[in-house]
Design a protein around this motif. Sequence first.
Motif, PDB file in Angstrom:
ATOM      1  N   THR A  16       0.810  -1.223   0.000  1.00 20.88           N
ATOM      2  CA  THR A  16       0.000   0.000   0.000  1.00 20.88           C
ATOM      3  C   THR A  16       0.843   1.272   0.000  1.00 20.88           C
ATOM      4  O   THR A  16       0.297   2.367  -0.024  1.00 20.88           O
ATOM      5  CB  THR A  16      -0.911   0.036   1.241  1.00 20.88           C
ATOM      6  OG1 THR A  16      -0.087  -0.009   2.415  1.00 20.88           O
ATOM      7  CG2 THR A  16      -1.879  -1.134   1.263  1.00 20.88           C
ATOM      8  N   ASN A  17       2.158   1.147   0.047  1.00 18.51           N
ATOM      9  CA  ASN A  17       2.999   2.350   0.058  1.00 18.51           C
ATOM     10  C   ASN A  17       3.015   2.988  -1.338  1.00 18.51           C
ATOM     11  O   ASN A  17       3.395   2.332  -2.310  1.00 18.51           O
ATOM     12  CB  ASN A  17       4.423   1.957   0.491  1.00 18.51           C
ATOM     13  CG  ASN A  17       5.339   3.171   0.528  1.00 18.51           C
ATOM     14  OD1 ASN A  17       5.626   3.765  -0.514  1.00 18.51           O
ATOM     15  ND2 ASN A  17       5.778   3.546   1.710  1.00 18.51           N
ATOM     16  N   PRO A  18       2.591   4.259  -1.460  1.00 16.62           N
ATOM     17  CA  PRO A  18       2.444   4.853  -2.799  1.00 16.62           C
ATOM     18  C   PRO A  18       3.753   4.915  -3.574  1.00 16.62           C
ATOM     19  O   PRO A  18       3.772   4.641  -4.781  1.00 16.62           O
ATOM     20  CB  PRO A  18       1.885   6.251  -2.510  1.00 16.62           C
ATOM     21  CG  PRO A  18       2.129   6.513  -1.061  1.00 16.62           C
ATOM     22  CD  PRO A  18       2.181   5.187  -0.384  1.00 16.62           C
ATOM     23  N   GLN A  19       4.842   5.278  -2.895  1.00 15.64           N
ATOM     24  CA  GLN A  19       6.126   5.348  -3.606  1.00 15.64           C
ATOM     25  C   GLN A  19       6.564   3.962  -4.068  1.00 15.64           C
ATOM     26  O   GLN A  19       7.113   3.805  -5.161  1.00 15.64           O
ATOM     27  CB  GLN A  19       7.213   5.961  -2.729  1.00 15.64           C
ATOM     28  CG  GLN A  19       7.149   7.472  -2.650  1.00 15.64           C
ATOM     29  CD  GLN A  19       6.581   7.952  -1.322  1.00 15.64           C
ATOM     30  OE1 GLN A  19       5.993   7.160  -0.584  1.00 15.64           O
ATOM     31  NE2 GLN A  19       6.752   9.220  -1.033  1.00 15.64           N
ATOM     32  N   GLY A  93      -3.074   6.522  -8.802  1.00 12.26           N
ATOM     33  CA  GLY A  93      -2.622   6.255  -7.434  1.00 12.26           C
ATOM     34  C   GLY A  93      -3.743   5.739  -6.550  1.00 12.26           C
ATOM     35  O   GLY A  93      -3.544   4.824  -5.740  1.00 12.26           O
ATOM     36  N   HIS A  94      -4.947   6.289  -6.702  1.00 13.56           N
ATOM     37  CA  HIS A  94      -6.106   5.756  -5.963  1.00 13.56           C
ATOM     38  C   HIS A  94      -6.450   4.349  -6.455  1.00 13.56           C
ATOM     39  O   HIS A  94      -6.730   3.449  -5.669  1.00 13.56           O
ATOM     40  CB  HIS A  94      -7.337   6.652  -6.179  1.00 13.56           C
ATOM     41  CG  HIS A  94      -7.291   7.967  -5.470  1.00 13.56           C
ATOM     42  ND1 HIS A  94      -6.957   8.100  -4.138  1.00 13.56           N
ATOM     43  CD2 HIS A  94      -7.577   9.226  -5.909  1.00 13.56           C
ATOM     44  CE1 HIS A  94      -7.035   9.386  -3.786  1.00 13.56           C
ATOM     45  NE2 HIS A  94      -7.388  10.084  -4.846  1.00 13.56           N
ATOM     46  N   ILE A 138       3.863  11.997  -8.142  1.00  9.62           N
ATOM     47  CA  ILE A 138       5.161  12.626  -8.402  1.00  9.62           C
ATOM     48  C   ILE A 138       6.256  11.561  -8.518  1.00  9.62           C
ATOM     49  O   ILE A 138       7.189  11.707  -9.305  1.00  9.62           O
ATOM     50  CB  ILE A 138       5.496  13.706  -7.337  1.00  9.62           C
ATOM     51  CG1 ILE A 138       6.610  14.622  -7.833  1.00  9.62           C
ATOM     52  CG2 ILE A 138       5.813  13.110  -5.988  1.00  9.62           C
ATOM     53  CD1 ILE A 138       6.282  15.441  -9.053  1.00  9.62           C
ATOM     54  N   GLU A 139       6.111  10.469  -7.765  1.00 11.41           N
ATOM     55  CA  GLU A 139       7.086   9.384  -7.891  1.00 11.41           C
ATOM     56  C   GLU A 139       6.986   8.731  -9.276  1.00 11.41           C
ATOM     57  O   GLU A 139       7.986   8.299  -9.851  1.00 11.41           O
ATOM     58  CB  GLU A 139       6.832   8.335  -6.797  1.00 11.41           C
ATOM     59  CG  GLU A 139       7.906   7.285  -6.647  1.00 11.41           C
ATOM     60  CD  GLU A 139       9.186   7.833  -6.052  1.00 11.41           C
ATOM     61  OE1 GLU A 139       9.121   8.571  -5.052  1.00 11.41           O
ATOM     62  OE2 GLU A 139      10.271   7.503  -6.579  1.00 11.41           O
ATOM     63  N   LEU A 140       5.771   8.674  -9.824  1.00 13.60           N
ATOM     64  CA  LEU A 140       5.589   8.087 -11.147  1.00 13.60           C
ATOM     65  C   LEU A 140       6.100   9.032 -12.244  1.00 13.60           C
ATOM     66  O   LEU A 140       6.775   8.608 -13.178  1.00 13.60           O
ATOM     67  CB  LEU A 140       4.100   7.780 -11.385  1.00 13.60           C
ATOM     68  CG  LEU A 140       3.791   7.049 -12.692  1.00 13.60           C
ATOM     69  CD1 LEU A 140       4.270   5.596 -12.622  1.00 13.60           C
ATOM     70  CD2 LEU A 140       2.295   7.080 -13.014  1.00 13.60           C
ATOM     71  N   ARG A 177       9.519  18.785  -6.081  1.00 15.86           N
ATOM     72  CA  ARG A 177      10.268  17.539  -6.214  1.00 15.86           C
ATOM     73  C   ARG A 177      11.767  17.806  -6.084  1.00 15.86           C
ATOM     74  O   ARG A 177      12.498  17.068  -5.423  1.00 15.86           O
ATOM     75  CB  ARG A 177       9.959  16.891  -7.569  1.00 15.86           C
ATOM     76  CG  ARG A 177      10.612  15.549  -7.831  1.00 15.86           C
ATOM     77  CD  ARG A 177      10.130  14.490  -6.868  1.00 15.86           C
ATOM     78  NE  ARG A 177      10.430  13.141  -7.334  1.00 15.86           N
ATOM     79  CZ  ARG A 177      10.367  12.064  -6.561  1.00 15.86           C
ATOM     80  NH1 ARG A 177      10.007  12.168  -5.276  1.00 15.86           N
ATOM     81  NH2 ARG A 177      10.646  10.866  -7.034  1.00 15.86           N
ATOM     82  N   TYR A 178      12.220  18.880  -6.722  1.00 10.19           N
ATOM     83  CA  TYR A 178      13.641  19.245  -6.709  1.00 10.19           C
ATOM     84  C   TYR A 178      14.116  19.491  -5.275  1.00 10.19           C
ATOM     85  O   TYR A 178      15.128  18.943  -4.835  1.00 10.19           O
ATOM     86  CB  TYR A 178      13.827  20.497  -7.561  1.00 10.19           C
ATOM     87  CG  TYR A 178      15.248  20.993  -7.691  1.00 10.19           C
ATOM     88  CD1 TYR A 178      16.156  20.343  -8.520  1.00 10.19           C
ATOM     89  CD2 TYR A 178      15.670  22.129  -7.005  1.00 10.19           C
ATOM     90  CE1 TYR A 178      17.456  20.803  -8.657  1.00 10.19           C
ATOM     91  CE2 TYR A 178      16.965  22.603  -7.149  1.00 10.19           C
ATOM     92  CZ  TYR A 178      17.851  21.936  -7.972  1.00 10.19           C
ATOM     93  OH  TYR A 178      19.139  22.395  -8.104  1.00 10.19           O
TER      94      TYR A 178
END
Length: 294
Positions: A16-19, A93-94, A138-140, A177-178
């Motif tokens: 379940t961790n999004p990253q 993500g959802h 953002i990770e994607l 992100r930067y």
Amino acid sequence: MSVDKLDRMELDEAGTNPQAIAKAIHRQLGIRSGSVPVHEIAAALDIIEIRAEPLTSFEGALLTTPERGCGSILVNKQSGHRRQRFTVAHELGHFLNPWHRPTSDHGFECSRQDMHINNVNDSDTHRRQEAEANAFAIELLAPLTLTVSYLLGPPDLQNVWSMFQNLKISKAAAARRYVSLHDQCLALVFSHQNKFMFADRNPEFPWIDLTEGQSLPNLPAASDDTAISDIEEGDHQDWFSNPYPGELLVQTLYQQDDYAITLLQLSGETDDDKADTREDSFDRLMRYSSGSRD
Ligand SMILES: [Zn+2]
């Protein structure tokens, strides 16, 4: 591996961790350059339709069942291309997070405000799952493999501009992100008509003593041929109630309609220290990139 061969079963192992879910997608894709093909990724993961419509009450929606066999994504046609890409990633993500609970009878409806929530530890379930969908997005869209080259070298909004152009994410998303990945002591100040809106700080960056609506100090002017200023020395008293050791550097990226993003940098180290820190940080970033599933 091509996008249409993505294996959704393999993503289930990420939990379940999004990253972790986003990293599991990139482990299968192995993208090394360019922007992330988020529409194709969604299609390969059982999103049967992505439709752009003129939405008013929300920015994006995911129509699906609690079991998530398949889904459809709606994005706001009135928003720009980059914002639409972020919305698709957010809704995905959802869709891929088995912990997330639908917010309407048909699935998920997400406002523009929801797309900015970033506290994944929020005690409120709705806010937490919105923050997790953003963390996934953002990770994607900006995985470390595609961002690491911008993080080497002294902090500079020119790198944020390059991320914006090459990764096809918004300037604000690129800047956040930067700063979140850079090893230097950084903060971002978002403003409109030279009035403070909010700040994003690295954990080690001191509290910025400004409130919403307050006028900002004089910001460095944009250079002649770009929307980005030079990096100039700032006055601690303009930003903090107490002075901090080290030099404060200020640089501003000017956007349309009097919006601006200002990068603040505190540096109190010797050049040798900086070199060491950067080397440690690069190792840390590479570990993050190939990181554990939890
Ligand atoms: Zn959402």
